[in-house]
Design an enzyme around this catalytic site. Structure first.
Site, PDB file in Angstrom:
ATOM      1  N   ASN A  85       0.867  -1.185   0.000  1.00 50.71           N
ATOM      2  CA  ASN A  85       0.000   0.000   0.000  1.00 50.71           C
ATOM      3  C   ASN A  85       0.897   1.227   0.000  1.00 50.71           C
ATOM      4  O   ASN A  85       1.458   1.588   1.034  1.00 50.71           O
ATOM      5  CB  ASN A  85      -0.904  -0.025   1.245  1.00 50.71           C
ATOM      6  CG  ASN A  85      -1.822   1.179   1.305  1.00 50.71           C
ATOM      7  OD1 ASN A  85      -1.911   1.948   0.345  1.00 50.71           O
ATOM      8  ND2 ASN A  85      -2.506   1.351   2.429  1.00 50.71           N
ATOM      9  N   LYS A 120      -0.002   4.213  -0.429  1.00 49.89           N
ATOM     10  CA  LYS A 120      -0.716   5.404   0.090  1.00 49.89           C
ATOM     11  C   LYS A 120      -0.459   6.591  -0.840  1.00 49.89           C
ATOM     12  O   LYS A 120      -0.345   6.390  -2.042  1.00 49.89           O
ATOM     13  CB  LYS A 120      -0.296   5.688   1.535  1.00 49.89           C
ATOM     14  CG  LYS A 120      -0.376   4.436   2.414  1.00 49.89           C
ATOM     15  CD  LYS A 120      -0.297   4.719   3.877  1.00 49.89           C
ATOM     16  CE  LYS A 120      -0.278   3.401   4.645  1.00 49.89           C
ATOM     17  NZ  LYS A 120      -0.423   3.534   6.060  1.00 49.89           N
ATOM     18  N   HIS A 175      -9.743   0.916   4.296  1.00 52.28           N
ATOM     19  CA  HIS A 175      -8.519   1.140   5.082  1.00 52.28           C
ATOM     20  C   HIS A 175      -8.838   2.058   6.258  1.00 52.28           C
ATOM     21  O   HIS A 175      -9.643   2.990   6.137  1.00 52.28           O
ATOM     22  CB  HIS A 175      -7.431   1.753   4.192  1.00 52.28           C
ATOM     23  CG  HIS A 175      -6.080   1.720   4.831  1.00 52.28           C
ATOM     24  ND1 HIS A 175      -5.700   2.643   5.791  1.00 52.28           N
ATOM     25  CD2 HIS A 175      -5.035   0.874   4.681  1.00 52.28           C
ATOM     26  CE1 HIS A 175      -4.471   2.343   6.192  1.00 52.28           C
ATOM     27  NE2 HIS A 175      -4.039   1.282   5.541  1.00 52.28           N
ATOM     28  N   GLU A 195      -7.389   4.447   7.507  1.00 51.40           N
ATOM     29  CA  GLU A 195      -7.187   5.886   7.255  1.00 51.40           C
ATOM     30  C   GLU A 195      -8.412   6.473   6.551  1.00 51.40           C
ATOM     31  O   GLU A 195      -8.818   7.610   6.826  1.00 51.40           O
ATOM     32  CB  GLU A 195      -5.897   6.094   6.443  1.00 51.40           C
ATOM     33  CG  GLU A 195      -4.666   5.801   7.300  1.00 51.40           C
ATOM     34  CD  GLU A 195      -3.427   5.383   6.521  1.00 51.40           C
ATOM     35  OE1 GLU A 195      -3.394   5.534   5.282  1.00 51.40           O
ATOM     36  OE2 GLU A 195      -2.478   4.889   7.166  1.00 51.40           O
ATOM     37  N   GLU A 235      -6.011  -5.344  10.073  1.00 51.35           N
ATOM     38  CA  GLU A 235      -4.985  -4.345  10.362  1.00 51.35           C
ATOM     39  C   GLU A 235      -5.308  -3.631  11.671  1.00 51.35           C
ATOM     40  O   GLU A 235      -6.094  -2.677  11.684  1.00 51.35           O
ATOM     41  CB  GLU A 235      -4.944  -3.298   9.248  1.00 51.35           C
ATOM     42  CG  GLU A 235      -4.695  -3.873   7.873  1.00 51.35           C
ATOM     43  CD  GLU A 235      -4.077  -2.823   6.955  1.00 51.35           C
ATOM     44  OE1 GLU A 235      -2.913  -2.979   6.621  1.00 51.35           O
ATOM     45  OE2 GLU A 235      -4.754  -1.844   6.617  1.00 51.35           O
ATOM     46  N   GLY A 260       1.719   1.930  10.649  1.00 53.34           N
ATOM     47  CA  GLY A 260       2.637   3.061  10.531  1.00 53.34           C
ATOM     48  C   GLY A 260       3.292   3.464  11.836  1.00 53.34           C
ATOM     49  O   GLY A 260       3.916   4.521  11.914  1.00 53.34           O
ATOM     50  N   SER A 274       2.754  -2.484  10.292  1.00 53.42           N
ATOM     51  CA  SER A 274       4.206  -2.486  10.473  1.00 53.42           C
ATOM     52  C   SER A 274       4.840  -3.836  10.153  1.00 53.42           C
ATOM     53  O   SER A 274       5.812  -4.227  10.801  1.00 53.42           O
ATOM     54  CB  SER A 274       4.572  -2.014  11.888  1.00 53.42           C
ATOM     55  OG  SER A 274       4.100  -0.687  12.095  1.00 53.42           O
TER      56      SER A 274
HETATM   57  C1  PEP Z   1      -1.113  -0.110   5.726  1.00 52.95           C
HETATM   58  O1  PEP Z   1      -0.978   0.936   5.144  1.00 52.95           O
HETATM   59  O2  PEP Z   1      -2.092  -0.788   5.483  1.00 52.95           O
HETATM   60  C2  PEP Z   1      -0.082  -0.520   6.678  1.00 52.95           C
HETATM   61  C3  PEP Z   1      -0.231  -1.650   7.292  1.00 52.95           C
HETATM   62  O3  PEP Z   1       0.978   0.332   6.851  1.00 52.95           O
HETATM   63  P1  PEP Z   1       2.361  -0.003   7.600  1.00 52.95           P
HETATM   64  O4  PEP Z   1       2.844  -1.308   7.031  1.00 52.95           O
HETATM   65  O5  PEP Z   1       3.256   1.129   7.269  1.00 52.95           O
HETATM   66  O6  PEP Z   1       2.052  -0.120   9.050  1.00 52.95           O
END
Ligand code: PEP
Length: 268
Positions: free
Chosen positions: A25, A27, A110, A112, A185, A191, A231
């Site tokens: 992803n 983003k 997601h 976000e 997630e 992040g 992460s």
């Molecule tokens: C994500 O954007 O779905 C995500 C899991 O980000 P990160 O791996 O940076 O935590």
């Protein structure tokens, strides 16, 4: 331009077993120059395990570059699509337009986008409706769910995940589920550098699979892939992917560098 072919190693997942799904992803990151440089690195990265499917979720504006130059054994996802078809919807991009371009996946729900970055966020009903529309238009969907830190701490993780999945279970046919991967997630891990331990993630993945079994069907639960996101990186991917109910990852930060291929090469 023809996309370079890429290459694979190892054997495909045996009949009846789930193929790992590694989604990146990106983003809203990257310039045309940085995306071109990353694509060149991915294209030179060597074979992808045959029991893994790899997808990159690129920003809309970088999708054409990926579609024309990224190795063809990596599929392309959008990070959102509209709840509309084509028409007078300024600023939207609809699933049929994505499909028309050659995009095969979309990441929906997601955290976000659920949060809304200061605007109205997307609720679970809306995410479910978008998912149904995307599937009807021929896309596959990484459907994101997950609890916040305080929800993990007060023991409501599965209540939250169930409430996010319920509208989806209500709207999808059993056949539709073949087009869905659930991306679990935990919001506190996205992040932040904080990763759920493999055992903690496995525990929730197993509960999610049980929920799908109880609410959709045992056959769907056995087949549906559940990715872990939060992460994930080259240092922790092997431990997470070794767990029985973790079928891949949705990877943010690490998908913007070659560490993504370390994750991909960590599939058992
Ligand atoms: C994500 O954007 O779905 C995500 C899991 O980000 P990160 O791996 O940076 O935590």
């Amino acid at each position: 331009m023809t996309r370079p072919a890429g290459s694979s190693k190892g054997s495909p997942a045996p009949e009846g077993e789930r193929t790992y799904l590694l989604g990146g992803n990106w983003k809203a990151n990257g310039t045309l120059a940085s995306v071109r440089a990353l694509i060149a690195e991915f294209n030179a990265a060597g074979p992808i395990p045959a029991n893994a499917e790899v997808v990159i979720g690129a920003p809309f504006i970088h999708i054409p570059e990926c579609l024309s130059t990224l190795r063809s054994d990596i599929e392309i996802a959008a990070q959102n699509c509209s709840l509309t078809g084509m028409g007078a919807y300024t600023g939207e991009t609809c699933a049929s337009q994505l499909r028309d371009m050659g995009v095969t996946w979309v990441i929906l729900g997601h955290s976000e986008r659920r949060e809304g970055f200061g605007m109205a966020g997307e609720d679970s009903e809306l995410v479910a409706k978008k998912t149904k529309l995307a599937i009807d238009e021929g896309l596959k969907v990484m459907f994101c769910i997950g609890e916040k830190k305080e929800e993990r701490e007060n023991g409501t993780t599965m209540d939250v995940c169930a409430s996010q999945m319920k509208p989806l279970a209500d709207i999808l046919s059993k056949e539709d589920w073949a087009k869905v991967s659930i991306a679990y997630e935990p919001v506190w891990a996205i992040g932040t550098g904080l990763t759920a331990t493999p055992e903690m993630a496995q525990d929730t993945h197993s509960s999610i699979r049980q929920w799908v079994s109880d609410n959709v069907g045992a056959d769907v639960a056995a087949a549906v892939r559940i990715q872990y996101g939060g992460s994930m990186n080259g240092a922790n991917a092997a431990g997470l992917l070794a767990m029985a109910d973790i079928d891949g990852g949705l990877i943010g930060g690490s998908s913007l560098k070659m560490d993504f291929f370390t994750c991909i090469n960590s599939v058992p």
